[in-house]
Write a protein that holds these residues in place. Structure first.
Motif, PDB file in Angstrom:
ATOM      1  N   MET A 181       0.834  -1.197   0.000  1.00 36.73           N
ATOM      2  CA  MET A 181       0.000   0.000   0.000  1.00 36.73           C
ATOM      3  C   MET A 181       0.874   1.254   0.000  1.00 36.73           C
ATOM      4  N   ARG A 182       1.947   1.255   0.782  1.00 33.73           N
ATOM      5  CA  ARG A 182       2.850   2.410   0.782  1.00 33.73           C
ATOM      6  C   ARG A 182       3.546   2.565  -0.562  1.00 33.73           C
ATOM      7  N   SER A 183       3.670   1.450  -1.301  1.00 33.15           N
ATOM      8  CA  SER A 183       4.268   1.491  -2.644  1.00 33.15           C
ATOM      9  C   SER A 183       3.251   1.886  -3.703  1.00 33.15           C
ATOM     10  N   GLU A 184       2.018   2.148  -3.273  1.00 31.70           N
ATOM     11  CA  GLU A 184       0.900   2.472  -4.171  1.00 31.70           C
ATOM     12  C   GLU A 184       0.559   1.304  -5.096  1.00 31.70           C
ATOM     13  N   ARG A 185       0.828   0.086  -4.627  1.00 25.72           N
ATOM     14  CA  ARG A 185       0.417  -1.129  -5.338  1.00 25.72           C
ATOM     15  C   ARG A 185      -0.871  -1.618  -4.681  1.00 25.72           C
ATOM     16  N   TYR A 186      -1.940  -0.869  -4.900  1.00 27.43           N
ATOM     17  CA  TYR A 186      -3.176  -1.099  -4.151  1.00 27.43           C
ATOM     18  C   TYR A 186      -3.832  -2.434  -4.510  1.00 27.43           C
ATOM     19  N   ARG A 187      -3.761  -2.843  -5.750  1.00 23.48           N
ATOM     20  CA  ARG A 187      -4.392  -4.116  -6.125  1.00 23.48           C
ATOM     21  C   ARG A 187      -3.748  -5.282  -5.383  1.00 23.48           C
ATOM     22  N   ASP A 188      -2.406  -5.309  -5.381  1.00 23.51           N
ATOM     23  CA  ASP A 188      -1.722  -6.384  -4.656  1.00 23.51           C
ATOM     24  C   ASP A 188      -2.033  -6.310  -3.167  1.00 23.51           C
ATOM     25  N   ALA A 189      -2.026  -5.090  -2.629  1.00 21.42           N
ATOM     26  CA  ALA A 189      -2.299  -4.931  -1.194  1.00 21.42           C
ATOM     27  C   ALA A 189      -3.691  -5.448  -0.848  1.00 21.42           C
ATOM     28  N   ILE A 190      -4.688  -5.055  -1.640  1.00 18.48           N
ATOM     29  CA  ILE A 190      -6.060  -5.485  -1.357  1.00 18.48           C
ATOM     30  C   ILE A 190      -6.179  -6.997  -1.483  1.00 18.48           C
ATOM     31  N   ARG A 191      -5.532  -7.554  -2.507  1.00 19.52           N
ATOM     32  CA  ARG A 191      -5.597  -9.007  -2.701  1.00 19.52           C
ATOM     33  C   ARG A 191      -5.012  -9.744  -1.502  1.00 19.52           C
ATOM     34  N   HIS A 192      -3.895  -9.270  -0.997  1.00 21.47           N
ATOM     35  CA  HIS A 192      -3.265  -9.944   0.138  1.00 21.47           C
ATOM     36  C   HIS A 192      -4.000  -9.652   1.444  1.00 21.47           C
ATOM     37  N   TYR A 193      -4.529  -8.442   1.584  1.00 29.05           N
ATOM     38  CA  TYR A 193      -5.353  -8.168   2.760  1.00 29.05           C
ATOM     39  C   TYR A 193      -6.570  -9.093   2.782  1.00 29.05           C
TER      40      TYR A 193
END
Length: 847
Positions: free
Chosen positions: A505-517
């Protein structure tokens, strides 16, 4: 039901069959129907209501059959209640074969939703207790009421066997069923309750000490009476509550012996330690080392997947452990492992006390034996808000680590860095995370998660684009590893997975962050890991917020608030609710949420306190209080992470413009631009947007257009659609100043459609104001009554199709509370007072 009643009112015959398991509310429905009929004068010979027709004798069954077949002497309305599994073949055929005919209707009451259960129990707020009652009752009203009466406020609801923990009073109906059984059937039933939720006939025979034939006959009787039901793996009670009642009524002494026999049977059959432990905890005696070993083995294997059960078994093991010096190292291990399990289910104070006791039993020898309890103790202290105590414990332990113990040093160093972030000490984060990254980099392999976590922390501390890019690469490198891992492999490492998602999320990779969350949330829910679940939900809410998915953000934040097991999680959840409200609710609601988050966060010397202050400032700006916005945000700028500066300076730019101070706004806009780096396009977008807003205020409309276009490209690269919409709004306002009506309508149209699609009321209002200046107005989306957003229209259509809130939530993957929030707004926009009127409005709109 309406169809059968309508036919009776019209003078034609109707049949209503209310079918379902005990406790679903069949009697209540029939009682209400009888009252309704009496009020309308239908009860005098024209209505026949019969409950429990599965108990009907032959003459009653014959009368029911004549009524269903519409013989001349039949009443205008026949309403019957029954348990379908206990109906005779004759009545089953009569009632359910006729269900396809137009005069006969079958009603199967669904289980209650969480909100309906709360209303039934008279609870005004969602709590863990309510969720657990709903889960264990299956939404059956009668069972929910029984559990609510039985469970005192302090009962441990997380336990796997929570139903067995407190005596449950049952109605006379169930008690009569149990008393009517033959003696062998009652004995087999008690033995089955001891065996577990599922059971096989052979094991029941051993526990009940019955021969095989007698056991088969007894189980057949239980099936015939619908006490138990066959399934793919043997048999199960028709509801867990029935098993709990039978188990409790069996008597303590008999249960002790029965569990002993069950444990022996499971061991003889080669069953796993978890199956043996379920019986051992009810029959082992103090000093039984073999029982302790079984319970500990079972607990260790389930501590990540079922921590509440593991904590219970470890508590029993500690009680059984002999009181001698030889057991002290064993006791320290059990205390630590139980503290770990308790922390996962949110029982932080109890976990803290056990860890303190364990550490007193473990000498400072400089080896790695104390590592895990020290790290766990620091995490618990941080969750309780004791940030300085956690830091002091970790630093003290690190000084005693022997040379060459790289693993211990790396883990302690990383924990210190995480604690520095919580305390708002960015210099400390940078120093310790850099050291942790170097230690982890030297080992690669299984330490790749530590590398990513360290790099994710470093993104927050540097304003150098090259350093940010290097950290982002470290975080990205772990994504294939996480994605390739099985759920079982990730379960013990969910803490690290959550930290990696934060780094994404801090890297602005929101799709990956949401998927892993989302994966972490699913696993944490499955394992009952309440403490981590709250943190994952907060992180997911923030990622959804930045990526413009406001419905999902609201749902995650509300769940986090409801399930929060620590003050820190509660505060962070309120802050994310404030962020959602800034975009989509009335400004005063956003201010209220922000004020509560700031109050709970305390002085602005922690990361969460500073973030809460910034969000409150944005809410105040939207509420028309720019001076108060500047005051609150300036309190948070000291020690703020460099990657957040473009956003914060952008907020201050807007606030100073709202105050009419273009010079101050220009200062903050230039700071926003200077703080942005190429590594993080979202930050660049905030810089461009701020410069464009200042340019427009200074009469430089062409420069504003150029900055707006650059901002739109940057926000699009970061996949931040609502901010893309804000950039198009700025572009449209600049076009208005340039008197380019066509371009203005185009840019404002993009912004308006983005706002409507995502329910961003604040952006919609700004677009509407700009269009009014242009002499136009924002068009309604096609087929949307009352100017509904895309999501609101979707919910309205589903209401029109007759779906319940729970069904809509399941379909849209939203909580029922979020659906209720949408409905409140929909009712106001459409001008109706309830779902029935809304359904009519939707039907009219469809034509």
């Amino acid at each position: 039901m309406r169809g059968a009643v309508r036919r009776a009112v019209a003078g034609t015959r109707g049949v209503l069959v209310v079918s379902g398991d005990p406790g679903v509310g069949k009697t209540r429905i029939l009682t209400e129907l009888g009252r309704w009929c009496r009020q309308r004068g239908l009860a005098s010979g024209g209505v026949l209501i019969l409950d429990d027709v599965h108990l009907a004798d032959e003459s009653t069954a014959e009368r029911i059959e004549r009524s269903v077949r519409r013989r001349s002497s039949a009443p205008l309305l026949l309403a019957v209640g029954c348990r379908p599994r206990q109906l005779s073949p004759r009545l089953s055929a009569v009632l359910f074969d006729a269900a396809g005919e137009d005069h006969c209707e079958v009603l199967r009451p669904p289980g209650l939703s969480v909100d309906e259960t709360a209303e039934l129990l008279g609870l005004s707020a969602r709590t863990l207790r309510l969720r657990r009652i709903h889960e264990l009752s299956g939404g059956v009203p009668g069972y929910a009421l029984a559990l609510d009466r039985a469970w005192p406020p302090n009962v441990d609801l997380d336990r796997e066997d929570a139903l067995l923990a407190v005596p449950i009073r049952v109605g006379t109906g169930l008690q009569d069923e149990l008393d009517a059984l033959s003696a062998p059937a009652r004995l087999a039933m008690r033995a089955a309750a001891v065996v577990g939720d599922q059971f096989a006939v052979g094991v029941v025979a051993k526990v009940a000490e019955l021969d095989a034939d007698a056991t088969v006959r007894a189980v057949d009787e239980l099936v015939d009476r619908d006490i138990v039901r066959p399934d793919a793996e043997g048999f199960t009670f028709r509801h867990p509550l029935v098993r709990a009642v039978v188990w409790q009524q069996a008597g303590l002494a008999w249960r002790w012996e029965a569990h002993s026999r069950a444990a022996a049977a499971v061991r003889a059959g080669g069953g796993p330690a978890t199956s043996v432990a379920r019986h051992m905890e009810h029959c082992a005696m103090p000093g039984d080392r073999q029982a302790v070993e079984v319970l500990v083995s079972a607990a260790v294997s389930t501590v990540h997947s079922a921590p509440a059960t593991a904590a219970q078994w470890l508590g029993t093991a500690l009680h059984l452990l002999p009181e001698d010096s030889e057991a002290e190292p064993w006791r320290a291990y059990l205390l630590t492992t139980r503290a770990h399990a308790l922390a996962q289910i949110g029982r932080l104070q109890q976990s803290r006390d056990l860890l303190h006791e364990a550490l007193t039993l473990m000498p400072h020898t400089g080896d790695s034996a104390r590592l895990w309890p020290v790290v766990l103790s620091a995490r618990v202290e941080r969750s309780l808000g004791h940030l300085h105590e956690a830091h002091a414990r970790l630093v003290a332990e690190l000084t005693g680590v022997h040379l060459g113990q790289t693993a211990s040093e790396a883990l302690l160093t990383l924990e210190i860095a995480a604690g520095c972030l919580a305390r708002g000490d960015l210099d400390g984060v940078r120093r310790w995370a850099t050291k942790a990254l170097a230690l982890a980099d030297d080992h690669h392999g299984e330490w790749i998660l530590y590398t990513a976590v360290s790099a994710g922390l470093l993104i927050l501390t540097t304003a150098d684009g090259r350093e940010q890019e290097a950290s982002i690469r470290h975080v990205a490198a772990v994504v294939p590893v996480i994605d390739a891992a099985t759920d079982g492999e990730l379960m013990p490492r969910l803490d690290a997975v959550a930290s990696v998602a934060q780094g994404e999320m801090r890297s602005e990779r929101y799709r990956d962050a949401i998927r892993h969350y989302e994966r972490g949330i699913r696993l944490a829910r499955r394992g009952g890991r309440r403490l981590l679940l709250g943190d994952l939900l907060v992180g997911a809410a923030q990622a959804h917020n930045w990526s413009g998915q406001l419905d999902q953000a609201l749902s995650c934040a509300e769940d986090a608030l409801e399930l929060s097991a620590s003050p820190a999680t509660h505060t962070a959840a309120l802050a994310e609710l404030c962020r959602v409200a800034i975009w989509r609710d009335k400004a005063d609601n956003a201010v209220r949420l922000g004020q509560e988050a700031v109050r709970l966060a305390g002085p602005p010397d922690t990361f969460q306190a500073r973030l809460s202050l910034c969000l409150l400032g944005v809410a105040l700006l939207r509420a028309g209080q720019p001076a108060e916005c500047v005051e609150h945000v300036l309190r948070a700028t000291t020690g703020v992470p460099p990657c957040m500066l473009p956003w914060i300076c952008g907020v201050l730019t807007q606030a100073e413009l709202a105050r009419g101070d273009v010079v101050a706004a220009n200062h903050w806009a230039r700071r926003a631009s200077a703080a942005a780096t190429e590594a993080l396009p979202g930050g660049q977008g905030f810089g461009h947007l701020a410069l464009g807003q200042v340019a427009l205020a200074g009469g430089e409309a062409m420069a504003a257009r150029a900055s707006a276009a650059a901002a739109a490209r940057a926000f699009a690269a970061a996949e931040m659609p609502l901010l893309v919409g804000s950039a198009h709004l700025l572009d449209g306002e600049a076009c208005i100043e340039l008197r380019d009506r066509e371009a203005a309508l185009s840019e404002l149209g993009v912004a308006g459609r983005t706002a409507q699609a995502r329910g961003a009321v604040a952006l919609q209002d700004q677009v509407s104001n700009a269009l009014r200046r242009l002499g136009s107005r924002m068009p309604r989306p096609r087929d949307a009554p009352g100017g509904l957003t895309t999501r609101e229209e979707e919910i309205a259509q589903l209401i029109g199709a007759g779906l319940t809130n729970r069904q809509i939530g399941d379909r849209l993957r939203l909580s029922t509370r979020t659906i209720e929030s949408h409905l409140t707004r929909i009712y106001g926009k459409v001008g109706v007072s309830g779902r029935a009127a809304l359904a009519v409005a939707v039907c009219k709109e469809r034509g």
